[in-house]
Design a protein around this motif. Structure first.
Motif, PDB file in Angstrom:
ATOM      1  N   SER A   1      37.261  47.056  39.276  1.00 51.55           N
ATOM      2  CA  SER A   1      36.919  46.023  37.935  1.00 51.55           C
ATOM      3  C   SER A   1      35.905  46.395  37.261  1.00 51.55           C
ATOM      4  O   SER A   1      35.289  45.276  36.826  1.00 51.55           O
TER       5      SER A   1
ATOM      6  N   ASP B   1      39.488  50.011  30.777  1.00 51.94           N
ATOM      7  CA  ASP B   1      40.945  49.281  30.494  1.00 51.94           C
ATOM      8  C   ASP B   1      41.966  49.509  31.296  1.00 51.94           C
ATOM      9  O   ASP B   1      42.822  48.739  31.594  1.00 51.94           O
TER      10      ASP B   1
ATOM     11  N   ILE C   1      43.722  44.025  39.285  1.00 50.00           N
ATOM     12  CA  ILE C   1      44.588  42.772  38.629  1.00 50.00           C
ATOM     13  C   ILE C   1      44.003  41.736  38.337  1.00 50.00           C
ATOM     14  O   ILE C   1      43.727  41.071  37.181  1.00 50.00           O
ATOM     15  N   GLU C   2      43.071  41.256  39.025  1.00 49.87           N
ATOM     16  CA  GLU C   2      42.068  40.052  38.762  1.00 49.87           C
ATOM     17  C   GLU C   2      41.184  40.409  37.916  1.00 49.87           C
ATOM     18  O   GLU C   2      40.835  39.240  37.123  1.00 49.87           O
TER      19      GLU C   2
ATOM     20  N   LYS D   1      42.128  41.996  35.302  1.00 46.50           N
ATOM     21  CA  LYS D   1      43.057  42.194  34.063  1.00 46.50           C
ATOM     22  C   LYS D   1      43.014  43.716  33.598  1.00 46.50           C
ATOM     23  O   LYS D   1      43.040  43.851  32.500  1.00 46.50           O
ATOM     24  N   LYS D   2      43.018  44.697  34.347  1.00 47.40           N
ATOM     25  CA  LYS D   2      43.094  46.036  34.032  1.00 47.40           C
ATOM     26  C   LYS D   2      44.435  46.246  34.045  1.00 47.40           C
ATOM     27  O   LYS D   2      45.419  46.043  34.798  1.00 47.40           O
ATOM     28  N   LYS D   3      45.043  47.214  33.275  1.00 48.24           N
ATOM     29  CA  LYS D   3      46.167  47.945  33.395  1.00 48.24           C
ATOM     30  C   LYS D   3      46.246  48.869  34.328  1.00 48.24           C
ATOM     31  O   LYS D   3      45.017  49.565  34.832  1.00 48.24           O
TER      32      LYS D   3
ATOM     33  N   LYS E   1      50.193  38.461  41.813  1.00 47.50           N
ATOM     34  CA  LYS E   1      48.858  38.242  41.257  1.00 47.50           C
ATOM     35  C   LYS E   1      49.153  38.820  39.683  1.00 47.50           C
ATOM     36  O   LYS E   1      48.637  38.410  38.716  1.00 47.50           O
ATOM     37  N   ALA E   2      49.961  40.131  39.585  1.00 48.96           N
ATOM     38  CA  ALA E   2      50.185  40.697  38.368  1.00 48.96           C
ATOM     39  C   ALA E   2      50.916  39.609  37.193  1.00 48.96           C
ATOM     40  O   ALA E   2      50.403  39.703  36.170  1.00 48.96           O
TER      41      ALA E   2
ATOM     42  N   TYR F   1      48.361  37.364  36.261  1.00 48.86           N
ATOM     43  CA  TYR F   1      47.095  37.515  35.449  1.00 48.86           C
ATOM     44  C   TYR F   1      47.828  38.327  34.110  1.00 48.86           C
ATOM     45  O   TYR F   1      46.980  38.858  33.215  1.00 48.86           O
ATOM     46  N   GLY F   2      49.090  38.778  34.280  1.00 46.50           N
ATOM     47  CA  GLY F   2      49.753  39.055  32.951  1.00 46.50           C
ATOM     48  C   GLY F   2      49.626  40.683  32.968  1.00 46.50           C
ATOM     49  O   GLY F   2      49.125  41.192  31.744  1.00 46.50           O
ATOM     50  N   VAL F   3      49.312  41.261  34.202  1.00 43.37           N
ATOM     51  CA  VAL F   3      48.913  42.789  34.317  1.00 43.37           C
ATOM     52  C   VAL F   3      50.199  43.614  34.412  1.00 43.37           C
ATOM     53  O   VAL F   3      51.090  43.257  34.907  1.00 43.37           O
TER      54      VAL F   3
END
Ligand code: MG
Length: 380
Positions: free
Chosen positions: A87, A92, A111-112, A114-116, A135-136, A139-141
């Protein structure tokens, strides 16, 4: 914008090849994490100048701290340290090439944050696929596959206009060093025999998994999660040359395949540069030089681990996690000379009847099943 990476498992086979790609593409690296190799991670840290480095092993982390005392790089220890790297605020993209289900927590941490995620740690999905995707989605990951077969499928899927027209996935398997052998012949194979993979140069755990073909079973489960496919719509074909990395089949029986030399730097680079492609350090595929490519039905009666995984994912819940942890333990015991090659399957399969049924589960439940499965294998 320059890509900024965090590489987890940086001293392993995938990790060092990822740094090779990073070096050639001029990426910045803001965090590096590994298990215990202080010497190599020090070298990597001096070259890439990350903000944070971590080693799981506390003693090795203390040693690394001394080694890097003349720098302002933060040195962290334990799985918490790896999660901190996952994290790290400047990166990124997290490339997760941790070995085993120990990679699950760092994946969730990434994921928390928000990393690719470029995922080389298949056990993350085998043990906790449901947790990861819940989770993905929250968080839109995005999770991009690094495993060569899954990268191949992902690349083929770029040519799939409507996923409803996709009939099945076909994973290729090299067959490992024991292709064509009978159960009888496998009784007394040694660790040394099992570590001789014909095509791929990889770490010890996955090389043994390739010899038992547990690796292909784990990859089947990985594909179920990555591509939202039913286990029965995923086929496996043995392909000795490891040139065709996997295929997809449409409703009209048209099949797309991805080919290339067996070198992980192609899938690693694609996961990092997707949807773009660039020149890679890997050579051109000369098909005329390959000559013939061969394909066979897997010998499911001898390499029983494939169907064990198929059964586990069909049962669902924490059965895949249990089989995965049991295999991690049995694989380790085989490498330590404590059990025979065929015992890896016997012990891994034995846990299925002994674990409780879970309809829904948490990370803590996965860890509980992990401990239970390892104990069952140890005391079999
Ligand atoms: Mg693979």
């Amino acid at each position: 914008m320059t890509k900024v990476l965090s590489v987890l498992g940086s001293t392993g086979s995938i990790g060092t090849q990822s740094l090779d790609v990073a070096r050639k593409r001029g990426y910045r690296v803001s965090a590096l994490a590994a298990y215990s190799n202080a010497e190599l991670i020090e070298k990597q840290a001096r070259e890439f100048k990350p903000e944070t480095v971590a080693l799981v092993d506390e003693k090795a982390a203390a040693d690394l701290k001394t080694r890097l005392a003349d720098t302002d790089i933060k040195v962290r220890a334990g799985l918490e340290g790896v999660c901190e790297c996952a994290s790290e605020k400047n990166c990124d993209t997290v490339l997760n090439s941790v070995v085993g289900m120990a990679g699950l927590k760092p994946t969730l941490a990434a994921i928390e944050a928000k990393k690719k995620i470029a995922l080389a740690n298949k056990e993350t999905l085998v043990a906790g696929g449901k947790l990861v995707y819940e989770k993905a989605d929250e968080y839109g990951v995005e999770i991009l596959p690094v495993d060569s077969e899954h990268s191949a499928i992902f690349q083929c899927l770029q040519g799939c206009y409507d996923k409803k027209q996709l009939k099945k996935l076909i994973l290729t398997a090299s067959g490992g060093p024991f292709f064509g052998k009978t159960i009888e012949e496998l009784k007394n194979v040694t660790v040394e025999n099992a570590l001789k993979h014909p095509n791929w140069s990889m770490g010890a755990k996955i090389t043994i998994d390739s010899a038992t073909m547990m690796n292909k079973g784990l990859e089947l489960i990985e594909a179920v999660w990555l591509f939202k496919m039913k286990p029965e719509d995923i086929d496996i074909v043995v392909h000795r040359e490891s040139i065709v990395h996997s295929l997809i089949e449409f409703d009209d029986n048209s099949v797309l395949a991805q080919l290339g030399l067996p070198d992980m730097r192609i899938p690693i680079q694609y996961a990092l540069t997707y949807p773009d492609r660039f020149e890679s350090p890997v050579g051109e595929l000369d098909l005329a030089k390959c000559g013939s490519l061969t394909f066979f039905e897997p010998d499911y009666d001898t390499f029983k681990c494939i169907n064990l995984c198929r059964k586990a994912i069909s049962l669902g819940g924490l059965y895949p996690a249990a089989v995965n942890s049991a295999n991690e333990q049995a694989n380790k015991m085989f490498r330590e000379g404590k059990i025979g090659f065929l015992d890896i399957y016997e012990r891994s399969a034995s846990v299925l009847e002994k674990i409780p049924v879970y309809d829904s589960y948490t990370y803590e439940d996965v860890m509980e099943i992990d401990a239970l499965a390892r104990e069952l294998v140890e005391n079999y």
